[in-house]
Design a protein around this motif. Structure first.
Motif, PDB file in Angstrom:
ATOM      1  N   ARG A  66       0.849  -1.193   0.000  1.00  0.00           N
ATOM      2  CA  ARG A  66       0.000   0.000   0.000  1.00  0.00           C
ATOM      3  C   ARG A  66       0.888   1.248   0.000  1.00  0.00           C
ATOM      4  N   HIS A 112      -6.660   5.209  -3.194  1.00  0.00           N
ATOM      5  CA  HIS A 112      -5.737   4.165  -2.751  1.00  0.00           C
ATOM      6  C   HIS A 112      -4.815   3.765  -3.901  1.00  0.00           C
ATOM      7  N   ILE A 114      -1.874   0.849  -4.792  1.00  0.00           N
ATOM      8  CA  ILE A 114      -1.304  -0.428  -4.361  1.00  0.00           C
ATOM      9  C   ILE A 114      -0.311  -0.911  -5.407  1.00  0.00           C
TER      10      ILE A 114
END
Length: 218
Positions: A66, A112, A114
């Motif tokens: 992450r 987000h 990743i």
């Protein structure tokens, strides 16, 4: 008379199978996101689900990272801009103009990020199934990416795979084990423009080839 084999312990209804088909249709590469973050428990569940993917020799070679640090995200964005500019330089005329109009990443809006890596020679699995085809660790990690993607789509969550990046630079920018193979940088969040048709097809860049939906017999 040979009896029918025992059914699989878990059976799925015809309605569920139809919905699964729809899941495959709606699994798209998303580039337009709402900035609202996912609930932490949801993102954690998606990552845990990804780890249910099959892997050669039960090696589980995927490594999910992450990327939350703003400076690291900014470095990846510069990596993308540099690589995208080089890709544009390699085109000319109308092709270059059309390429310049494409939105090829959701790095700015996706809440987000990743990064996905592969440990290409993990101790886990003890080399089973890799002596003749060592690339199977990479393929296993890609299976985990696809598992993550399907699980996200089933929950109305979009995923975009940013592939216009320098892998070596990405590894350095993220301070990752240099022996891991960089596979993908995923943008994740709620889609702002969901569609069951690939954006590149909607924008007229490419069309699906019906011939790719056939298979050979030998």
């Amino acid at each position: 008379m040979t009896s029918a084999p025992d059914p699989f312990p878990v059976t799925f209804s015809a309605h569920w199978q139809e919905e699964l088909d729809q899941l495959f249709v709606w699994r798209r590469d998303v580039r337009h996101f709402h900035t609202e973050p996912l609930p932490e428990a949801v993102l954690d569940h998606l990552l845990r689900t990804a780890c249910l993917a099959p892997s050669v020799g039960l090696s589980e070679p995927w490594r999910f990272v992450r990327v939350d640090n703003p400076q690291r995200r900014a470095a990846i964005r510069q990596n993308f801009l540099h690589c995208n500019a080089r890709a544009l330089e390699g085109r000319s005329g109308e092709d270059a103009q059309r390429y310049a109009t494409l939105k090829l990443a959701g790095l700015d809006d996706a809440p987000h990020h990743i990064a996905v890596f592969c440990d290409t020679n993990p101790e886990q699995g003890r080399g089973l199934g890799r002596s003749t085809m060592p690339q199977t660790t990479t393929w296993s990690a890609v299976m985990a990416i696809h598992t993550f993607w399907l699980a996200a789509t089933a929950r109305g969550i979009g995923v975009g795979w940013v592939s216009i990046l320098d892998p070596d630079a990405a590894i350095a920018e993220l301070s990752i084990n240099p022996h891991w193979q960089f596979l993908a940088y995923l943008c994740v969040g709620y889609p702002a423009d969901p569609s069951d048709t690939p954006e590149l097809e909607r924008r007229g860049w490419e069309r699906r080839n019906p011939a790719r939906r056939r298979w050979l017999h030998r």
